[in-house]
Design a protein around this motif. Sequence first.
Motif, PDB file in Angstrom:
ATOM      1  N   ILE A  46       0.522  -1.238   0.411  1.00  0.00           N
ATOM      2  CA  ILE A  46      -0.160  -0.504  -0.081  1.00  0.00           C
ATOM      3  C   ILE A  46       1.313   0.994   0.262  1.00  0.00           C
ATOM      4  O   ILE A  46       0.656   1.822  -0.535  1.00  0.00           O
ATOM      5  N   GLU A  47       1.526   1.082   0.748  1.00  0.00           N
ATOM      6  CA  GLU A  47       2.457   1.813   0.897  1.00  0.00           C
ATOM      7  C   GLU A  47       3.288   2.754  -0.785  1.00  0.00           C
ATOM      8  O   GLU A  47       3.799   3.716  -0.639  1.00  0.00           O
ATOM      9  N   TYR A  48       3.952   1.487  -1.267  1.00  0.00           N
ATOM     10  CA  TYR A  48       4.159   1.757  -2.384  1.00  0.00           C
ATOM     11  C   TYR A  48       3.344   2.423  -3.323  1.00  0.00           C
ATOM     12  O   TYR A  48       3.982   3.180  -4.037  1.00  0.00           O
ATOM     13  N   ILE A  49       2.477   1.661  -3.365  1.00  0.00           N
ATOM     14  CA  ILE A  49       1.303   2.638  -4.264  1.00  0.00           C
ATOM     15  C   ILE A  49       1.030   4.091  -3.923  1.00  0.00           C
ATOM     16  O   ILE A  49       0.634   4.768  -5.068  1.00  0.00           O
ATOM     17  N   ASP A  50       1.164   4.239  -2.502  1.00  0.00           N
ATOM     18  CA  ASP A  50       0.950   5.773  -2.235  1.00  0.00           C
ATOM     19  C   ASP A  50       2.007   6.848  -2.853  1.00  0.00           C
ATOM     20  O   ASP A  50       1.785   8.572  -2.369  1.00  0.00           O
ATOM     21  N   THR A  51       3.164   6.048  -3.137  1.00  0.00           N
ATOM     22  CA  THR A  51       3.955   7.093  -3.899  1.00  0.00           C
ATOM     23  C   THR A  51       3.135   7.546  -5.142  1.00  0.00           C
ATOM     24  O   THR A  51       4.331   8.505  -5.563  1.00  0.00           O
ATOM     25  N   LYS A  52       2.783   7.197  -5.793  1.00  0.00           N
ATOM     26  CA  LYS A  52       2.532   7.106  -7.465  1.00  0.00           C
ATOM     27  C   LYS A  52       1.182   8.244  -7.604  1.00  0.00           C
ATOM     28  O   LYS A  52       0.667   8.379  -6.609  1.00  0.00           O
ATOM     29  N   SER A  53       0.637   8.839  -8.545  1.00  0.00           N
ATOM     30  CA  SER A  53      -0.295   9.366  -8.748  1.00  0.00           C
ATOM     31  C   SER A  53      -1.311   8.513  -9.586  1.00  0.00           C
ATOM     32  O   SER A  53      -0.994   8.048 -10.338  1.00  0.00           O
ATOM     33  N   GLU A 104      -0.128  -4.910 -17.019  1.00  0.00           N
ATOM     34  CA  GLU A 104       0.258  -3.536 -17.028  1.00  0.00           C
ATOM     35  C   GLU A 104      -0.789  -2.330 -16.189  1.00  0.00           C
ATOM     36  O   GLU A 104      -2.180  -3.172 -17.167  1.00  0.00           O
ATOM     37  N   VAL A 105      -1.243  -1.929 -15.438  1.00  0.00           N
ATOM     38  CA  VAL A 105      -2.520  -1.122 -15.291  1.00  0.00           C
ATOM     39  C   VAL A 105      -2.554   0.191 -14.888  1.00  0.00           C
ATOM     40  O   VAL A 105      -0.616   0.476 -13.928  1.00  0.00           O
ATOM     41  N   ALA A 106      -3.174   1.134 -14.799  1.00  0.00           N
ATOM     42  CA  ALA A 106      -2.981   2.379 -14.658  1.00  0.00           C
ATOM     43  C   ALA A 106      -3.574   2.611 -13.409  1.00  0.00           C
ATOM     44  O   ALA A 106      -5.046   1.999 -12.347  1.00  0.00           O
ATOM     45  N   LEU A 107      -3.072   3.738 -12.573  1.00  0.00           N
ATOM     46  CA  LEU A 107      -3.828   3.970 -11.383  1.00  0.00           C
ATOM     47  C   LEU A 107      -4.813   4.770 -11.200  1.00  0.00           C
ATOM     48  O   LEU A 107      -4.755   5.794 -11.797  1.00  0.00           O
ATOM     49  N   ALA A 108      -5.731   4.760 -10.370  1.00  0.00           N
ATOM     50  CA  ALA A 108      -6.924   6.113 -10.632  1.00  0.00           C
ATOM     51  C   ALA A 108      -7.095   6.392  -9.096  1.00  0.00           C
ATOM     52  O   ALA A 108      -7.164   5.495  -7.771  1.00  0.00           O
ATOM     53  N   GLU A 109      -7.735   7.606  -8.856  1.00  0.00           N
ATOM     54  CA  GLU A 109      -8.444   7.627  -7.565  1.00  0.00           C
ATOM     55  C   GLU A 109      -9.579   7.020  -7.440  1.00  0.00           C
ATOM     56  O   GLU A 109     -11.232   7.030  -8.125  1.00  0.00           O
ATOM     57  N   PHE A 110      -9.770   6.633  -5.583  1.00  0.00           N
ATOM     58  CA  PHE A 110     -11.403   6.032  -5.388  1.00  0.00           C
ATOM     59  C   PHE A 110     -12.515   7.305  -4.946  1.00  0.00           C
ATOM     60  O   PHE A 110     -11.764   8.142  -4.445  1.00  0.00           O
ATOM     61  N   SER A 111     -13.722   7.070  -5.156  1.00  0.00           N
ATOM     62  CA  SER A 111     -14.435   7.749  -6.117  1.00  0.00           C
ATOM     63  C   SER A 111     -14.887   8.243  -4.515  1.00  0.00           C
ATOM     64  O   SER A 111     -15.395   9.528  -3.935  1.00  0.00           O
ATOM     65  N   ALA A 112     -14.494   7.162  -3.648  1.00  0.00           N
ATOM     66  CA  ALA A 112     -15.109   6.836  -2.384  1.00  0.00           C
ATOM     67  C   ALA A 112     -14.238   7.660  -1.487  1.00  0.00           C
ATOM     68  O   ALA A 112     -14.074   7.951   0.244  1.00  0.00           O
ATOM     69  N   SER A 113     -12.979   7.725  -2.235  1.00  0.00           N
ATOM     70  CA  SER A 113     -11.762   8.650  -0.965  1.00  0.00           C
ATOM     71  C   SER A 113     -11.441   9.722  -1.623  1.00  0.00           C
ATOM     72  O   SER A 113     -10.014   9.253  -2.773  1.00  0.00           O
ATOM     73  N   GLU A 114     -11.584  10.988  -1.708  1.00  0.00           N
ATOM     74  CA  GLU A 114     -10.961  11.804  -2.566  1.00  0.00           C
ATOM     75  C   GLU A 114      -9.568  12.192  -2.113  1.00  0.00           C
ATOM     76  O   GLU A 114      -9.179  11.939  -0.913  1.00  0.00           O
ATOM     77  N   GLY A 115      -8.383  12.286  -3.605  1.00  0.00           N
ATOM     78  CA  GLY A 115      -7.498  12.371  -3.199  1.00  0.00           C
ATOM     79  C   GLY A 115      -5.895  10.769  -2.994  1.00  0.00           C
ATOM     80  O   GLY A 115      -5.329  10.241  -3.179  1.00  0.00           O
ATOM     81  N   LYS A 116      -7.233   9.958  -2.598  1.00  0.00           N
ATOM     82  CA  LYS A 116      -6.691   8.201  -2.494  1.00  0.00           C
ATOM     83  C   LYS A 116      -6.250   7.580  -3.953  1.00  0.00           C
ATOM     84  O   LYS A 116      -7.095   7.626  -4.901  1.00  0.00           O
ATOM     85  N   VAL A 117      -4.832   7.317  -4.437  1.00  0.00           N
ATOM     86  CA  VAL A 117      -5.144   7.029  -6.012  1.00  0.00           C
ATOM     87  C   VAL A 117      -5.133   5.578  -4.827  1.00  0.00           C
ATOM     88  O   VAL A 117      -4.001   4.609  -4.768  1.00  0.00           O
TER      89      VAL A 117
END
Length: 345
Positions: A166-173, A192-205
């Motif tokens: 989780i901490e590694y993913i948090d370093t991404k945008s 390969e998977v692109a990262l996106a923002e969680f609709s239920a958590s603003e700013g959470k990737v």
Amino acid sequence: MSQKKWIRILIVMTILIIGSSFYYLPYYVTKPGSAKDLDPIIEVENGYEDEGKLMLTTVRMGKANIYTYFIASLRKYEHIYPVGEIRRSEETDEEYNVRQLHLMESSKLNAIEVAFQHADKKYSFQYNGVYVLNVYPGMPADEVLEPGDMISAIDGNEFSSSQEFIEYIDTKSIGDTVNITFTRDDEVQEKEVALAEFSASEGKVGLGIGLVDDKEIITTPKVTMNTEKIGGPSAGLMFSLQLYNELVERDITHGMEIAGTGTISSNGTVGRIGGIEQKVIAADKAGAEVFFAPMDLIPDRIKKTNPDLKPNYEEALKTAEEIGTDMKIVPVKTFEDALNYLDSL
């Protein structure tokens, strides 16, 4: 009415009856299951044999159609539950089944740890990766991952816990792409998977998955547990007793047939389960002489919302009296409680 017309009516009615049985209502029906001898399910390498039986107990559960719903409404020990009381919101059938199988794996892990601790045998843990419990619709992982996949690396990086993942993913945008290494049906894949923002958590990737640690326990002697498609955590106590009995020279069954239920934590605490009365019936039908039931303490906050809720032991004792069984209902709070009772025999 002619015979041909009667035949046609019977055919139409048969088709309607069969067809309607495949129309499911938004309910589940549970009923007494079976008591399974753990000898053929659990094998400890060069383990000791027992004269009696230690048995796990099960509850049968399935989606309700109009017929099973009607029958269950008439029978005392069959129960009807709305889907929302069984599955989490937005959880699919597949995700529910995966979650139950994971709970079973966690139960086995804890049972092995408890049994080996008490038998003073060697064990260690090996971290495998991240286990995917569910995939959120509309998120990037929805098109790549499935419940039950095991992620072993991200961008070639292996982790020692899901927290590091989780901490590694948090370093991404948002919009960044990561390379996922995962295993499905014993086949290793990379996508390969692109990262996106969680609709239920603003700013959470994130990827859009629910996850837990996937680890295994390495033991000496080796343990094999063939639980097949049995799901849920409620066999934990009986698993730990069977494992312990195969690890030590003395036979804790004393030639008796012993059933029971209850979750097991890594410190040996026995936890509450569902369907206790149905499991008592299953154990009685199997000829069990003793039944272990969790003596759980219900928190005050739960009592306030559900004042009629009783500890598992009290529910089990009531059912035993109602069906007139000679089976002894024994309350347990810990693994040691069960072991002490058996040693007292």
